[in-house]
Design an enzyme around this catalytic site. Sequence first.
Site, PDB file in Angstrom:
ATOM      1  N   ARG A 227       0.833  -1.219   0.000  1.00  0.00           N
ATOM      2  CA  ARG A 227       0.000   0.000   0.000  1.00  0.00           C
ATOM      3  C   ARG A 227       0.862   1.260   0.000  1.00  0.00           C
ATOM      4  NH1 ARG A 227      -3.493   0.442   4.652  1.00  0.00           N
ATOM      5  NH2 ARG A 227      -2.002  -0.829   5.790  1.00  0.00           N
ATOM      6  N   ASP A 255      14.064  -2.100   4.972  1.00  0.00           N
ATOM      7  CA  ASP A 255      15.461  -1.692   5.193  1.00  0.00           C
ATOM      8  C   ASP A 255      15.970  -0.872   4.008  1.00  0.00           C
ATOM      9  OD1 ASP A 255      15.411  -3.186   7.549  1.00  0.00           O
ATOM     10  OD2 ASP A 255      16.014  -5.010   6.498  1.00  0.00           O
TER      11      ASP A 255
END
Length: 315
Positions: A227, A255
Site C-alpha cells: 500500500r 530496510d
Amino acid sequence: MTSPRILVVGSMNMDLNVYGVPKIPNFGESVVCSTYSYATGGKGANQAYAASLQGSDVTMAGRVGDDPNGRLLAENLKKAGINTDYVVFDQNAQTGLAPIMVDETGKYVSYVILGANDHLSAQDVLMAIDSDQFDMILMQLEMPLETVYRTYELAQERNIPVFLDAGPAMNIPLDRLQGLFIISPNEAEAKALTGISVDSESECLEAAKQLYERAKPQYVLLKLGSRGSCLYDGNKATIFPAFQVDAVDSTGAGDTFNAAFITRFCKGDSVEEAISFASAAAAICVSRLGAQPSIPYENEVHSFIKASDYKVSPY
Ligand code: ATP
Ligand code: RIB
C-alpha cells in the site's frame, strides 16, 4: 555532491529464506514448502548495505559470532565499501539467524535468533560514533533496548539526527527517544506500538498521531507494504503509493526504503522526493529474492523510476 556519512547501529543475521510456503503450521504440524536459500541479512546490515549501494559513506556498528556466518556477513559489507572496523566478533555468542517463511505473494513471517546481536553494547556504539562526523544514524530494535536508548543519547549529545526503524514488532517506552528525526514502523510494528491496526487512512493517522505524541519526532513514517507509506509531520498525513511490481520476496524492503530515504534526504532531496525515491528502491527489492542480494544500486533505481509512469509527487 559529497556522500552522506551514515552510521548504522544494528543487527547482522544470516537469513534462511524458505519459499513457496502455503500456510503457517500449527505446533506438531509439518508443512511442505518448495525451495530455500541462505542470504546475508539482519535489519542493521541490510540498511548499511542499502545505504552504501545508494551512495552513502557507511560505517556499521554491530556484533556477529566468530563463526563462518559472522565472517561472511562482515565480508559482504566490506565488499560493498562499508567500514566494518566496528563490527565486533563476539567469542561467546553465535551469529544471529533468521528463518524466514515467504508465501506466494512475497509476504513473509520470520523468527529471529538474536545471538551476538543481543550483546551489542553502548560501549560498542561509543567506539564507532566518534570515528567520523556522521550526518545521520540509522538504527532498529534487534539489539538490547538499553543500547537503543544509549545510542540515541550519544547521538543527541553530538547533534546527530537519528532515524529509528521500529522493527521487529514490540511495544517499547518511547520517552527516552523523544526528539528523533523519524520513527518508522511497518504495519505490524505500528500495531505493536500503538494497538492500532493501520488498515485505513484514518487508522494510519490515528497511529501516527499517537507515535508523534509519544516520541515527539519530526516525522512519523509508516511503511505499509504494497500500500506504500504514510508520512505524518504533526499536522497532516500524506500517503505515498507503492510502485507496481511482481512481488516475490519482501524481505529487506523496509530496510532498503529507510536507507534509500536517508541517503537521498542527506543529499538534499526534500522529504517527499526522498520517500518517492525510497519507494522505487524498495519496489525493486521486493521483485527479487533475499535481503541483501535483492537491494538495488542507485543507478538501477534511477532507471526504474524513468521507466515507470509513477508520479513523483504524492497524492
Ligand atoms: P522489512 O522488515 O522486511 O525490511 P518492512 O515490513 O519494514 O520490510 P514493508 O512495509 O513491507 O517494510 O515495505 C517497505 C516499503 O517497500 C513500502 O513502504 C513500499 O514502498 C515498498 N513495498 C513493500 N511491498 C511492496 C510491494 N508488494 N510492491 C511494491 N512496493 C512494495
Ligand atoms: O528486515 C528484514 C530482516 O529482518 C531480515 O534480513 C532478518 O534478518 C531480520 O533481521
